[in-house]
Design an enzyme around this catalytic site. Structure first.
Site, PDB file in Angstrom:
ATOM      1  CE  LYS A   2      -4.017   1.871   2.549  1.00 36.35           C
ATOM      2  NZ  LYS A   2      -4.913   1.634   3.707  1.00 36.35           N
ATOM      3  CB  SER A  25      -8.108   3.584   2.861  1.00 34.55           C
ATOM      4  OG  SER A  25      -7.225   2.950   3.787  1.00 34.55           O
ATOM      5  CB  SER A  47      -8.395   0.576   5.638  1.00 32.42           C
ATOM      6  OG  SER A  47      -8.996   1.840   5.759  1.00 32.42           O
TER       7      SER A  47
END
Length: 447
Positions: free
Chosen positions: A75, A153, A177
């Protein structure tokens, strides 16, 4: 074809696959239209070198970690040495490249993982929807006819695994997330107890709630990655399904379920009950207190405001307006309000843990809805914020509990993905993973 680490290991051992071949196939998938906006920066050439070295070592009979030479995505909020950590935002385009890997990235490298690139995300990780107006929104692979959100996210992380670009996606979970995109994309996502995994080198959203973690295709795969990034071999407690006790709260977590989620959850409880799992409705009135306790913005808004306030004042126009709006809400919280929140959380955790003691996990749908289409959420702020709040509702309860939590896919062929979430309190990770492994084959979607 996207697959789990155990299946890949079998193919590697019998010679029907090579690690270099797995990376080459992932690189080809990354060039397909379905992978648009998934990777913000690809590193397949370096990954291929890592894979070739692992193949050579394997042929020489050297012992290798199961992740060695296999593709793992990172990420965009984790530092990778020599790369700019943008956290999904052009605000950080001029940031200096990271001097060193984040601790979790370094540990993945040391295990031999082949890092294939940085995945897209909600700007600064501040939304469960997964939309990024700057770099595009990865499309949920579960529906090829309608462009649906991936969840956030960790949006690109989820799609990277769902498409087969990676066997695992390193991400974070502050209010859901990891588990939200895992549920919406048909994957498994594990949020460990926060304190078990270091956050050094991760761009923060909330110091109190941020958790470094990953999603993959099975509970075993999630446990494997967790053991690497936590540098702690948590051995899932061995359990049989018969005799497991699940608490299903009557309050809050089952409100406003859409028809697909309600049907899948009811069917899943029926399957578990038939396998001997004890399904026990319980009263957890504390859950209904959460909106009131967090009415002033919770931990995330004031902590994010403390992180961003100077840059936000100078460069607000470069932020996603929806993210900026949520960050700015934190400016209104006073120090006494923050202290009250800390104390209220501690008391709330104690009361909830007392109610769920004796159960193996709390069970509920991971999110109350299947993935909605992207287009209406781009066009309508009110719809976006209502959807975001509902997506985060169930998952964030267990971040507030300071617990561990896992989402397992439980839909059937022809349905959009639905997640079953199992959760418990802090440092119950081994027990929770054992419960999830025992139940996984019962609830897993049919092939």
């Amino acid at each position: 074809m996207p697959t789990d680490i155990h299946t890949l290991q079998t193919k590697l051992h019998d010679g029907s696959a090579t690690r270099a071949g797995v990376i080459a196939a992932a690189a080809e998938l990354a060039r397909q239209p379905a992978a648009q906006s998934v990777l913000l920066h690809a590193t397949f050439e370096a990954a291929a070198e890592t894979a070739r070295a692992a193949d050579t070592a394997a042929r020489a009979g050297q012992p290798l970690h199961p992740l060695a030479g296999l593709p793992v995505s990172v990420k965009d909020l984790f530092d990778v040495a020599g790369e700019v950590t943008r956290a999904g935002s052009p605000v950080r385009d001029d940031a200096a490249p990271a001097a060193a890997d984040a601790t979790v990235v370094r540990r993945l490298r040391e295990a031999g993982a082949a890092l294939v690139g940085r995945t897209n995300m909600t700007e600064f990780a501040f939304s469960g929807v997964g939309i990024n107006p700057h770099f595009g929104t990865p499309v949920n692979p579960a529906d090829r006819s309608v462009a649906r959100i991936p969840g956030g996210s960790s949006s690109g992380a989820a799609v990277s695994v769902a498409l087969g670009l990676a066997v695992a996606g390193l991400g974070s979970d502050t209010g859901g997330s990891i588990r939200i995109p895992a549920a919406l994309c048909g994957l498994t996502g594990f949020k460990p107890t926060q304190r078990r995994v270091p956050l050094d080198g991760a761009f923060p959203l909330s110091y109190t709630l941020d958790t470094a973690c990953a999603m993959a295709r099975s509970v075993h795969d999630c446990a494997l990655v967790d053991s690497v990034i936590a540098d702690q071999a948590v051995v899932p407690a061995s359990k049989a399904a018969a005799g497991i006790r699940l608490a299903v709260p009557r309050q809050y977590l089952l409100d406003d379920l859409d028809a697909t989620v309600a049907r899948a959850f009811d069917r899943t409880l029926g399957l578990l009950s038939a396998a001997g799992v004890g399904i026990e409705p319980v009263d957890l009135p504390e859950l209904a207190e959460l909106p009131g306790i967090n009415a002033t913005g919770g931990f995330t808004a004031p902590e994010a405001y403390a992180i961003h306030r100077h840059v936000l004042a100078a460069r607000r126009g470069q932020y996603d307006p929806r993210v900026a709006m949520r960050i700015e809400r934190g400016a209104a919280m006073s120090a006494p309000d923050y202290v009250d929140l800390v104390r209220a959380r501690a008391a709330w955790i104690a009361r909830v843990l007392a109610r769920i003691e004796g159960f193996d996990a709390v069970a509920c749908p991971t999110v109350p809805m299947v993935a909605p289409p992207v287009a209406p959420l781009l066009a309508d702020d009110d719809l976006f914020f209502r959807t975001n709040a509902l997506l985060l509702r169930n998952t964030s309860a267990f971040n507030f509990l300071d617990g561990c939590s896992i989402s397992l896919p439980c839909h059937q062929p022809g349905e959009l993905p639905v997640g079953l979430m199992l959760s418990h309190g802090a440092l119950r990770d081994a027990q929770l993973l054992g419960t999830a492994i025992a139940l996984e084959t019962i609830v897993r979607p049919a092939a």
